[in-house]
Design a protein around this motif. Structure first.
Motif, PDB file in Angstrom:
ATOM      1  N   VAL A 117       1.133  19.640  33.717  1.00  0.00           N
ATOM      2  CA  VAL A 117      -0.444  19.194  33.633  1.00  0.00           C
ATOM      3  C   VAL A 117      -0.838  19.208  35.163  1.00  0.00           C
ATOM      4  CG1 VAL A 117      -2.164  17.768  32.492  1.00  0.00           C
ATOM      5  CG2 VAL A 117      -0.059  18.316  31.520  1.00  0.00           C
ATOM      6  N   PRO A 118      -1.659  19.976  35.434  1.00  0.00           N
ATOM      7  CA  PRO A 118      -2.315  19.887  36.878  1.00  0.00           C
ATOM      8  C   PRO A 118      -3.353  18.667  36.798  1.00  0.00           C
ATOM      9  CG  PRO A 118      -2.791  22.119  35.858  1.00  0.00           C
ATOM     10  CD  PRO A 118      -2.211  21.376  34.859  1.00  0.00           C
ATOM     11  N   LYS A 119      -3.328  17.974  38.383  1.00  0.00           N
ATOM     12  CA  LYS A 119      -4.048  16.629  38.417  1.00  0.00           C
ATOM     13  C   LYS A 119      -5.556  16.865  38.033  1.00  0.00           C
ATOM     14  CE  LYS A 119      -1.091  15.412  42.029  1.00  0.00           C
ATOM     15  NZ  LYS A 119      -0.883  15.169  43.679  1.00  0.00           N
ATOM     16  N   ASN A 120      -5.947  18.210  38.060  1.00  0.00           N
ATOM     17  CA  ASN A 120      -7.542  18.370  37.729  1.00  0.00           C
ATOM     18  C   ASN A 120      -7.783  18.642  36.302  1.00  0.00           C
ATOM     19  OD1 ASN A 120      -6.567  20.876  37.870  1.00  0.00           O
ATOM     20  ND2 ASN A 120      -8.147  21.696  39.197  1.00  0.00           N
ATOM     21  N   GLU A 121      -6.771  18.742  35.517  1.00  0.00           N
ATOM     22  CA  GLU A 121      -6.769  19.016  34.082  1.00  0.00           C
ATOM     23  C   GLU A 121      -7.261  17.637  33.242  1.00  0.00           C
ATOM     24  OE1 GLU A 121      -7.077  20.078  30.502  1.00  0.00           O
ATOM     25  OE2 GLU A 121      -6.542  21.774  31.903  1.00  0.00           O
ATOM     26  N   ASN A 122      -8.347  17.539  32.618  1.00  0.00           N
ATOM     27  CA  ASN A 122      -8.990  16.587  32.038  1.00  0.00           C
ATOM     28  C   ASN A 122      -8.518  16.565  30.732  1.00  0.00           C
ATOM     29  OD1 ASN A 122     -10.506  15.822  34.449  1.00  0.00           O
ATOM     30  ND2 ASN A 122     -12.002  17.125  33.648  1.00  0.00           N
ATOM     31  N   GLN A 123      -7.887  17.391  30.001  1.00  0.00           N
ATOM     32  CA  GLN A 123      -7.650  17.375  28.637  1.00  0.00           C
ATOM     33  C   GLN A 123      -6.177  17.327  28.166  1.00  0.00           C
ATOM     34  OE1 GLN A 123      -9.826  20.494  26.187  1.00  0.00           O
ATOM     35  NE2 GLN A 123     -11.780  20.007  27.453  1.00  0.00           N
ATOM     36  N   GLY A 124      -5.473  17.055  29.393  1.00  0.00           N
ATOM     37  CA  GLY A 124      -4.039  16.908  29.333  1.00  0.00           C
ATOM     38  C   GLY A 124      -3.150  18.469  28.916  1.00  0.00           C
ATOM     39  N   ARG A 125      -3.795  19.277  29.310  1.00  0.00           N
ATOM     40  CA  ARG A 125      -3.195  20.685  28.783  1.00  0.00           C
ATOM     41  C   ARG A 125      -2.064  21.059  29.934  1.00  0.00           C
ATOM     42  NH1 ARG A 125      -8.443  24.202  27.666  1.00  0.00           N
ATOM     43  NH2 ARG A 125      -8.970  23.273  29.708  1.00  0.00           N
ATOM     44  N   VAL A 126      -0.978  21.674  29.330  1.00  0.00           N
ATOM     45  CA  VAL A 126       0.046  22.167  30.182  1.00  0.00           C
ATOM     46  C   VAL A 126      -0.374  23.459  30.717  1.00  0.00           C
ATOM     47  CG1 VAL A 126       2.451  22.782  30.387  1.00  0.00           C
ATOM     48  CG2 VAL A 126       2.057  20.827  29.049  1.00  0.00           C
TER      49      VAL A 126
ATOM     50  N   PHE B 126       7.980  19.975  33.813  1.00  0.00           N
ATOM     51  CA  PHE B 126       7.942  18.639  34.138  1.00  0.00           C
ATOM     52  C   PHE B 126       7.516  17.477  32.926  1.00  0.00           C
ATOM     53  CE2 PHE B 126       7.219  20.474  38.192  1.00  0.00           C
ATOM     54  CZ  PHE B 126       7.296  19.578  39.336  1.00  0.00           C
ATOM     55  N   SER B 127       7.097  18.048  31.926  1.00  0.00           N
ATOM     56  CA  SER B 127       6.981  17.223  30.633  1.00  0.00           C
ATOM     57  C   SER B 127       8.424  16.664  30.359  1.00  0.00           C
ATOM     58  CB  SER B 127       6.308  17.639  29.834  1.00  0.00           C
ATOM     59  OG  SER B 127       4.965  18.081  29.919  1.00  0.00           O
TER      60      SER B 127
END
Length: 230
Positions: A75-84, A199-200
């Motif tokens: 999940v990128p740092k700028n991803e607000n919805q928690g999508r991988v 990473f998850s």
């Protein structure tokens, strides 16, 4: 016996996230080299490309097998919805063979010097130590200001220039190498992968060996023995 390698890491699919992944891979290998006291020389280091020359060591065969598409899932740092998101980088490791590098004629080179613009200190801007070399037939240019010595900067710039020209123009003499590089680097597709860094689940999947290794965080910290020798 020459037992040196050239390590190339390049940004693939994924934009900014791919660039961040490139930094992670670069740090992983550099930490591994430092832990194992492996001598190396950084030739190119930016957000899209990293190239280093690696000197004699016992891990050459393991490192050569790193060539391929490395895929990251996180999940990128700028991803607000928690999508991988899935991004890639390409890695190409090959034996460094100086004798096979293109012979460049002096008349085909334009060499310019200028004052180095380093991070600061009493030596900055005092001598014309930075070097820019342009290969006139191909218009390929290389700049080097890493060293305080103009001679060292010139030698490093020439090496990088030869590598770049070889990659672009010396296809007949290095057909197998260039075909492999083309397959590995130019087809930076998500589906064509050598390793996946998940990473998850804090694990790395080696698709060549069909094996999974947990403790991804420790592997990224340079503990590559865990993968190389298992």
């Amino acid at each position: 016996m020459n037992n040196e390698l050239i390590l190339e890491i390049r940004q693939g699919i994924g934009g900014a996230e791919s660039s961040l992944f490139l930094k992670d891979l670069k740090k992983m290998y550099l930490k591994f080299f430092q832990k194992k006291n492996i001598e190396y020389e950084i030739l190119i280091n930016n957000n899209k490309e990293f190239i280093a020359k690696i000197y004699n060591n016992e891990y050459n065969n393991f490192l050569i097998n790193e060539s391929g598409i490395h895929r990251v899932q996180r999940v990128p740092k700028n991803e607000n919805q928690g999508r991988v998101h899935t991004s890639t980088c390409s890695i190409f490791v090959n034996k460094y063979e100086n004798d096979n590098l293109l012979i460049i004629k002096d008349k085909d080179l334009k060499i310019e010097t200028c004052k180095s613009s380093g991070a600061g200190g009493q030596h900055v801007n005092t001598t014309n130590s930075a070097v820019k070399i342009t290969h006139l037939p191909t218009k390929i240019s290389v700049e080097c200001s890493d060293e305080r010595s103009q001679i060292l900067n010139k030698n490093k710039a020439l090496l990088i220039l030869k590598l770049k020209i070889n990659n672009e123009t010396n296809k007949k003499n290095k057909l197998e190498t260039n075909l492999l590089r083309k397959n590995i680097i130019s087809k930076s597709e998500r589906s064509k992968k050598t390793k996946t860094y998940n990473f998850s689940n804090n694990k790395i999947i080696d698709h060549n060996k069909n094996m999974s290794y947990h403790q991804l965080d420790k592997i990224l910290d340079g503990n590559l023995d865990f993968i190389f020798k298992n």
